[in-house]
Write a protein that holds these residues in place. Structure first.
Motif, PDB file in Angstrom:
ATOM      1  N   GLU A 159       0.824  -1.202   0.000  1.00  0.00           N
ATOM      2  CA  GLU A 159       0.000   0.000   0.000  1.00  0.00           C
ATOM      3  C   GLU A 159       0.863   1.259   0.000  1.00  0.00           C
ATOM      4  OE1 GLU A 159      -2.473  -0.484   3.387  1.00  0.00           O
ATOM      5  OE2 GLU A 159      -3.898  -1.824   2.367  1.00  0.00           O
ATOM      6  N   THR A 160       1.958   1.227   0.777  1.00  0.00           N
ATOM      7  CA  THR A 160       2.865   2.381   0.813  1.00  0.00           C
ATOM      8  C   THR A 160       3.496   2.613  -0.551  1.00  0.00           C
ATOM      9  OG1 THR A 160       3.350   1.938   3.141  1.00  0.00           O
ATOM     10  CG2 THR A 160       4.908   3.320   1.946  1.00  0.00           C
ATOM     11  N   THR A 216      -6.680  10.433  -2.618  1.00  0.00           N
ATOM     12  CA  THR A 216      -6.148   9.182  -3.144  1.00  0.00           C
ATOM     13  C   THR A 216      -6.849   7.999  -2.491  1.00  0.00           C
ATOM     14  OG1 THR A 216      -4.405   9.088  -1.458  1.00  0.00           O
ATOM     15  CG2 THR A 216      -3.858  10.165  -3.552  1.00  0.00           C
ATOM     16  N   LYS A 217      -6.762   6.860  -3.149  1.00  0.00           N
ATOM     17  CA  LYS A 217      -7.387   5.650  -2.632  1.00  0.00           C
ATOM     18  C   LYS A 217      -6.571   4.446  -3.074  1.00  0.00           C
ATOM     19  CE  LYS A 217     -11.660   2.934  -2.845  1.00  0.00           C
ATOM     20  NZ  LYS A 217     -12.997   2.842  -3.457  1.00  0.00           N
ATOM     21  N   VAL A 218      -6.326   3.531  -2.126  1.00  0.00           N
ATOM     22  CA  VAL A 218      -5.614   2.286  -2.423  1.00  0.00           C
ATOM     23  C   VAL A 218      -6.545   1.140  -2.074  1.00  0.00           C
ATOM     24  CG1 VAL A 218      -3.609   0.855  -1.918  1.00  0.00           C
ATOM     25  CG2 VAL A 218      -3.373   3.341  -1.960  1.00  0.00           C
ATOM     26  N   ILE A 269      -3.117  -5.000  -6.867  1.00  0.00           N
ATOM     27  CA  ILE A 269      -3.544  -3.910  -6.005  1.00  0.00           C
ATOM     28  C   ILE A 269      -3.717  -2.678  -6.875  1.00  0.00           C
ATOM     29  CG2 ILE A 269      -1.179  -3.188  -5.401  1.00  0.00           C
ATOM     30  CD1 ILE A 269      -2.281  -2.563  -2.583  1.00  0.00           C
ATOM     31  N   LYS A 270      -4.674  -1.833  -6.554  1.00  0.00           N
ATOM     32  CA  LYS A 270      -5.014  -0.686  -7.383  1.00  0.00           C
ATOM     33  C   LYS A 270      -4.862   0.601  -6.598  1.00  0.00           C
ATOM     34  CE  LYS A 270      -8.962   1.371  -9.837  1.00  0.00           C
ATOM     35  NZ  LYS A 270     -10.391   1.220 -10.146  1.00  0.00           N
ATOM     36  N   GLY A 271      -4.279   1.626  -7.269  1.00  0.00           N
ATOM     37  CA  GLY A 271      -4.161   2.954  -6.691  1.00  0.00           C
ATOM     38  C   GLY A 271      -4.934   3.943  -7.530  1.00  0.00           C
ATOM     39  N   SER A 272      -5.603   4.886  -6.883  1.00  0.00           N
ATOM     40  CA  SER A 272      -6.416   5.865  -7.601  1.00  0.00           C
ATOM     41  C   SER A 272      -6.135   7.259  -7.081  1.00  0.00           C
ATOM     42  CB  SER A 272      -7.906   5.561  -7.447  1.00  0.00           C
ATOM     43  OG  SER A 272      -8.216   4.285  -7.958  1.00  0.00           O
ATOM     44  N   LEU A 273      -5.986   8.218  -8.016  1.00  0.00           N
ATOM     45  CA  LEU A 273      -5.847   9.635  -7.694  1.00  0.00           C
ATOM     46  C   LEU A 273      -7.072  10.343  -8.257  1.00  0.00           C
ATOM     47  CD1 LEU A 273      -4.178  12.110  -6.736  1.00  0.00           C
ATOM     48  CD2 LEU A 273      -3.175  12.177  -9.031  1.00  0.00           C
ATOM     49  N   PHE A 274      -7.814  11.036  -7.393  1.00  0.00           N
ATOM     50  CA  PHE A 274      -9.054  11.677  -7.809  1.00  0.00           C
ATOM     51  C   PHE A 274      -8.822  13.171  -8.025  1.00  0.00           C
ATOM     52  CE2 PHE A 274     -10.338   7.962  -5.379  1.00  0.00           C
ATOM     53  CZ  PHE A 274     -11.204   7.372  -6.274  1.00  0.00           C
ATOM     54  N   LEU A 275      -9.312  13.693  -9.155  1.00  0.00           N
ATOM     55  CA  LEU A 275      -9.192  15.095  -9.521  1.00  0.00           C
ATOM     56  C   LEU A 275     -10.593  15.681  -9.655  1.00  0.00           C
ATOM     57  CD1 LEU A 275      -6.530  14.696 -12.352  1.00  0.00           C
ATOM     58  CD2 LEU A 275      -6.095  15.158  -9.927  1.00  0.00           C
ATOM     59  N   TYR A 312      -4.043   3.078 -11.590  1.00  0.00           N
ATOM     60  CA  TYR A 312      -3.177   2.070 -12.186  1.00  0.00           C
ATOM     61  C   TYR A 312      -3.164   0.850 -11.285  1.00  0.00           C
ATOM     62  CZ  TYR A 312       0.793   2.649  -8.968  1.00  0.00           C
ATOM     63  OH  TYR A 312       1.597   2.645  -7.880  1.00  0.00           O
ATOM     64  N   VAL A 313      -2.867  -0.304 -11.878  1.00  0.00           N
ATOM     65  CA  VAL A 313      -2.871  -1.583 -11.170  1.00  0.00           C
ATOM     66  C   VAL A 313      -1.447  -2.128 -11.147  1.00  0.00           C
ATOM     67  CG1 VAL A 313      -3.761  -3.934 -11.156  1.00  0.00           C
ATOM     68  CG2 VAL A 313      -5.250  -2.047 -11.865  1.00  0.00           C
ATOM     69  N   ASN A 314      -1.044  -2.613  -9.982  1.00  0.00           N
ATOM     70  CA  ASN A 314       0.315  -3.130  -9.820  1.00  0.00           C
ATOM     71  C   ASN A 314       0.267  -4.490  -9.138  1.00  0.00           C
ATOM     72  OD1 ASN A 314       3.045  -3.172 -10.034  1.00  0.00           O
ATOM     73  ND2 ASN A 314       3.455  -1.671  -8.411  1.00  0.00           N
ATOM     74  N   ASN A 315       1.332  -5.255  -9.258  1.00  0.00           N
ATOM     75  CA  ASN A 315       1.437  -6.543  -8.569  1.00  0.00           C
ATOM     76  C   ASN A 315       1.683  -6.332  -7.083  1.00  0.00           C
ATOM     77  OD1 ASN A 315       1.146  -8.086 -10.918  1.00  0.00           O
ATOM     78  ND2 ASN A 315       3.309  -7.892 -11.408  1.00  0.00           N
ATOM     79  N   ARG A 316       1.148  -7.228  -6.256  1.00  0.00           N
ATOM     80  CA  ARG A 316       1.387  -7.174  -4.798  1.00  0.00           C
ATOM     81  C   ARG A 316       2.659  -7.960  -4.482  1.00  0.00           C
ATOM     82  NH1 ARG A 316      -3.939  -8.900  -1.730  1.00  0.00           N
ATOM     83  NH2 ARG A 316      -2.789  -7.943   0.002  1.00  0.00           N
ATOM     84  N   ASN A 317       3.779  -7.394  -4.864  1.00  0.00           N
ATOM     85  CA  ASN A 317       5.049  -8.125  -4.785  1.00  0.00           C
ATOM     86  C   ASN A 317       5.406  -8.513  -3.357  1.00  0.00           C
ATOM     87  OD1 ASN A 317       5.478  -7.969  -7.589  1.00  0.00           O
ATOM     88  ND2 ASN A 317       6.197  -5.867  -7.376  1.00  0.00           N
ATOM     89  N   TYR A 318       5.286  -7.561  -2.434  1.00  0.00           N
ATOM     90  CA  TYR A 318       5.651  -7.852  -1.037  1.00  0.00           C
ATOM     91  C   TYR A 318       4.721  -8.908  -0.460  1.00  0.00           C
ATOM     92  CZ  TYR A 318       8.515  -3.614  -1.282  1.00  0.00           C
ATOM     93  OH  TYR A 318       9.434  -2.683  -1.629  1.00  0.00           O
ATOM     94  N   PHE A 319       3.437  -8.774  -0.743  1.00  0.00           N
ATOM     95  CA  PHE A 319       2.451  -9.712  -0.202  1.00  0.00           C
ATOM     96  C   PHE A 319       2.679 -11.118  -0.754  1.00  0.00           C
ATOM     97  CE2 PHE A 319      -1.617 -11.921  -0.749  1.00  0.00           C
ATOM     98  CZ  PHE A 319      -2.054 -11.959   0.567  1.00  0.00           C
ATOM     99  N   ILE A 320       2.898 -11.224  -2.066  1.00  0.00           N
ATOM    100  CA  ILE A 320       3.084 -12.546  -2.685  1.00  0.00           C
ATOM    101  C   ILE A 320       4.305 -13.247  -2.111  1.00  0.00           C
ATOM    102  CG2 ILE A 320       3.619 -13.701  -4.869  1.00  0.00           C
ATOM    103  CD1 ILE A 320       1.965 -11.496  -6.249  1.00  0.00           C
ATOM    104  N   GLN A 321       5.393 -12.482  -1.923  1.00  0.00           N
ATOM    105  CA  GLN A 321       6.614 -13.076  -1.387  1.00  0.00           C
ATOM    106  C   GLN A 321       6.414 -13.535   0.061  1.00  0.00           C
ATOM    107  OE1 GLN A 321       9.946 -10.434  -1.580  1.00  0.00           O
ATOM    108  NE2 GLN A 321      11.412 -11.912  -0.783  1.00  0.00           N
ATOM    109  N   LYS A 322       5.754 -12.665   0.862  1.00  0.00           N
ATOM    110  CA  LYS A 322       5.554 -13.010   2.274  1.00  0.00           C
ATOM    111  C   LYS A 322       4.572 -14.164   2.430  1.00  0.00           C
ATOM    112  CE  LYS A 322       6.533 -12.040   6.575  1.00  0.00           C
ATOM    113  NZ  LYS A 322       6.300 -10.694   7.119  1.00  0.00           N
TER     114      LYS A 322
END
Length: 770
Positions: free
Chosen positions: A45-46, A218-220, A228-234, A247-257
């Protein structure tokens, strides 16, 4: 030593509890899984939030770049001179494609000091072509130019989408003099812009307008285990539109842990399995095997319904289980005594001590399976009983029933049949026979015994019997079907003069094609000869059995054939075109009679009337209905029109028009015989149904049959969820009443409460003013 033996089960229980505690600790490890994954979730999320901040900074940078470009052009002397009209060649010289390519702007608008348009031009970077901007385009920005925010950069929604727009007053480069006007420049935030911005920060961005309140910048949010998805509202300048850059990104830290946590979970699971197996072994060794043996014995007693049996115990185990075994035996002994008392109350008539209808329901199929011979159902009704019961009192009537049944019972007992009291002065005999002559001989003996003199206190009375006969296999296989047909045959015996018998098969032979032709001819004069009658069957509340309404049912009292079933003459009326006249008479007569009850204070009583397919197709029927309601001042909301499901499919369009006309008049619509057809749920969707009348086939085995009971529950759940009222038809048994009343607050209708009654009897029985 004795105390130790008594406490042995408790010690074993403590051991088992101890092992279960170990198991609990193992299971507890699984609860730390979310905690172990929490840091990885926060890191993802960070990371997303950091990217959102980068996107925001890029937008701010773009807005600053646009403002800087605008400042450069707004303090350019050529711009000043152009707006003042001293440099007309300015657009041709300076506003070329290269200008827009270098500045990345999409449009430039020049206004004079009176906010009048001097020039506006737009450019499409994707097509490398100038945009044709509408003449009124610049007016969208006039309110901002005239406000105190006219020297800022704003997000503004235009016909081309969201734009970054800068407003600057135009001065000479020296800064001297008054402003010549305003320069407005802007960049369109579109897919191309998002693509370019995404390339700069190495992520794939999307832009869309959303219908969300602007509460957070913003919203995660987590999409699934992988993404995981991040959103910036205007929010645009008008604050009426909100845009989401996401935009959508892989949950790299979560998948590894998670991979590491899954390995730990496997170890804990294997340990838990081993622990469970050990506990099961100990429980089986010391407790479960003994309880299992006890359960098997009790199940054997239950399955065979042999409460005379007792459980066996092992004297070597003197603990709580052995005490339980002794208590169970004591309880079984007590239950055996109570069972004998309950059986006598539940399955035997307290007056005649004959089996009742519940005993008959349970034992009928047993007798059929037990005997390889033929089985007959005899429905017996005493002729003249009501006269004696009403004139001499119920005590004499009870003595008469006992006297007659006491003489007939030995005849049935010799044949190992069932002789039961069905209710009132009705009795049912189930008996096996070899030859039909043998059965007829038994029937004759019953008629003789029933007709003997009865000495009751100081009275000598005589009654006779009418007997209807149905044959298992020939006239049906279910008890209800056979009873119904035997009942029909019994009424034929009464019609022929009483004190005789009638076989249902003979009745059917007599009502063949010739009989139908006679009925068809006689029906033409039945209405004018006042042979038709209306009988009313009460519809009651399941809670307190109070009468909520009545259903009007037409009956034909033929002068020579007696009562003729509507199932026989209604189709004839439909085919011969007599149904509209009969239906109108039923509607008029029933409303007239029930309106008289309304005037006596029973204002909430609802009248249900069946309409035929012919009536529903008749356009004039609605207007006739209006006339009848007006004539008798009958409230339309207290009238319920019943539509039979089986005719809907063929006349759906006509019935829809008919139903809509009824609803305009606030008349309730009931779907009768629900479930008999093939499109029940479709009809509920297509028609404005107020009430569903569940067909008797759905409840005849409720609650004894689990499938029928579950099916009934599902039907209730669906119908009540649609806010449609329910009437359960065909109620004939007390078990049905008790079960449905305990489960649902609904309406009930059936022979259990009352057969259809003439209006005079209905009035006397239910609506006599006190």
């Amino acid at each position: 030593m004795k105390i130790f033996k008594v406490m042995k089960l408790k010690i074993k229980s403590l051991l088992v509890v101890g092992f279960f505690m170990l198991l609990f600790l193992g299971l507890l490890l699984t609860t730390i899984r979310p905690i172990l994954l929490e840091d990885a979730i926060k890191l993802d999320e960070t990371n997303i939030q950091r990217e959102l901040d980068t996107i925001n900074n890029q937008l701010i940078s773009t807005m600053g770049m646009i403002k800087k470009t605008n400042l450069d052009w707004s303090v350019w002397d050529d711009t000043y001179l152009y707006i003042k009209g001293d440099y007309p060649e300015f657009p041709e010289v300076n506003l070329q494609k290269a200008t827009f390519e270098n500045t990345m702007l999409n449009f430039m608008i020049y206004l004079d000091d009176k906010n009048q348009l001097v020039h506006q031009v737009g450019y499409n970077h994707e097509n490398k072509e100038f945009l044709t901007i509408g003449k009124e385009f610049y007016k969208e920005y006039l309110p901002i130019v005239q406000s105190k925010d006219n020297e800022k950069t704003h997000l503004i929604t235009t016909e081309y989408g969201l734009t970054v727009t800068s407003f600057e007053p135009v001065y000479l480069s020296s800064g001297e003099g008054q402003s010549a006007g305003t320069l407005i420049v802007g960049m369109i935030i579109n897919e191309q812009f998002m693509e370019e911005l995404g390339k700069r920060i190495n992520i794939q961005l999307t832009l869309k307008e959303v219908n969300k309140p602007f509460s957070r910048r913003t919203k995660v949010e987590v999409i699934n285990d992988q993404k995981i998805k991040g959103s910036l509202f205007l929010k645009d300048y008008s604050e009426n539109k909100v845009y989401e850059i996401s935009y959508v990104n892989n949950r790299n830290y979560f998948i590894q842990k998670r991979s590491g946590v899954n390995q730990l979970s496997v170890y804990i699971f294997l340990t838990s399995i081993a622990t469970i197996l050990l506990i099961l072994f100990l429980l089986n060794r010391f407790i479960v095997s003994r309880i299992g043996n006890l359960s098997i014995q009790l199940k054997h007693i239950q399955d065979n319904k042999e409460i005379r049996l007792r459980v066996t115990s092992n004297d070597r185990n003197k603990d709580e289980l052995s005490d339980l075994e002794k208590s169970i035996n004591a309880m079984l002994e007590s239950l055996e005594k109570k069972h004998n008392e309950i059986v006598s109350l539940a399955y035997y008539d307290p007056l005649t001590m004959l089996p009742n209808r519940y005993y008959l329901n349970e034992e009928f199929h047993k007798l059929v399976k037990k005997n390889q011979q033929k089985v007959a159902i005899l429905f017996l009704d005493l002729d003249g009983f009501k006269r004696i019961n009403d004139s001499l009192g119920h005590e004499i009537g009870d003595r008469l029933l006992f006297s007659v049944s006491d003489r007939i019972a030995p005849l049935i007992s010799k044949r190992e049949g069932i002789f039961s009291r069905f209710g009132g002065d009705e009795f049912v005999v189930v008996v096996n026979y070899i030859h039909i002559e043998d059965l007829k001989k038994l029937i004759q003996d019953i008629l003789i015994e029933a007709g003997e003199e009865n000495q009751l206190k100081t009275y000598k009375t005589f009654v006779t019997a009418s007997i209807g006969v149905s044959i298992y296999g020939q006239d049906g296989t279910s008890l209800n079907e056979l009873l119904q047909k035997a009942d029909i045959a019994m009424y034929e015996a009464k019609r022929k003069g009483k004190n005789q018998s009638c076989f249902y098969q003979d009745l059917e032979i007599a009502s063949g094609y010739k009989n139908i032709l006679e009925l068809e001819n006689d029906l033409k004069f039945a209405l004018s000869m006042k042979q038709l009658e209306i009988h009313y069957q009460p519809i009651v509340c399941s809670v307190d059995h109070s009468i909520l309404g009545v259903e009007a049912l037409v009956r034909w009292n033929h002068p020579s054939k007696g009562m003729i079933s509507p199932a026989l003459f209604i189709p004839i009326a439909e085919e011969t075109g007599l149904m509209p006249a009969i239906g109108e008479w039923v509607l008029k007569e029933s409303i007239k009679q029930i309106s008289s009850l309304h005037s006596k204070g029973f204002k909430n009583l609802v009248l249900s009337v069946n309409v035929s397919k012919t009536q529903m197709k008749d356009k004039s029927f609605i207007y006739k209905l209006d006339e009848i309601l007006t004539k008798y001042n009958y409230p339309a909301s207290n009238l319920q029109v019943e539509i039979t499901e089986s005719v809907i499919d063929s006349y759906l369009n006509e019935i829809q028009d008919f139903s809509n006309a009824l609803k305009k008049r606030d008349i309730m619509i009931a779907l009768d015989d629900f479930g008999v057809g093939t499109s029940s749920l479709l009809f509920i969707k297509e028609l404005p149904i107020d009430v569903i009348k569940i067909d008797r086939n759905f409840i005849k085995n409720v609650p004894s049959d689990s499938f029928d009971t579950i099916l009934l529950s599902g039907i209730f759940e669906v119908i009540t969820a649609l806010n449609i009222d329910v009437v359960v038809e065909g109620i004939e048994q007390e078990e049905q009443v008790n079960y449905i009343s305990s489960q649902y607050n609904t309406r009930l209708q059936g022979f259990y409460f009352s057969r259809p009654l003439p209006f005079s009897i209905l009035l006397e029985k239910y609506f006599t003013m006190t």
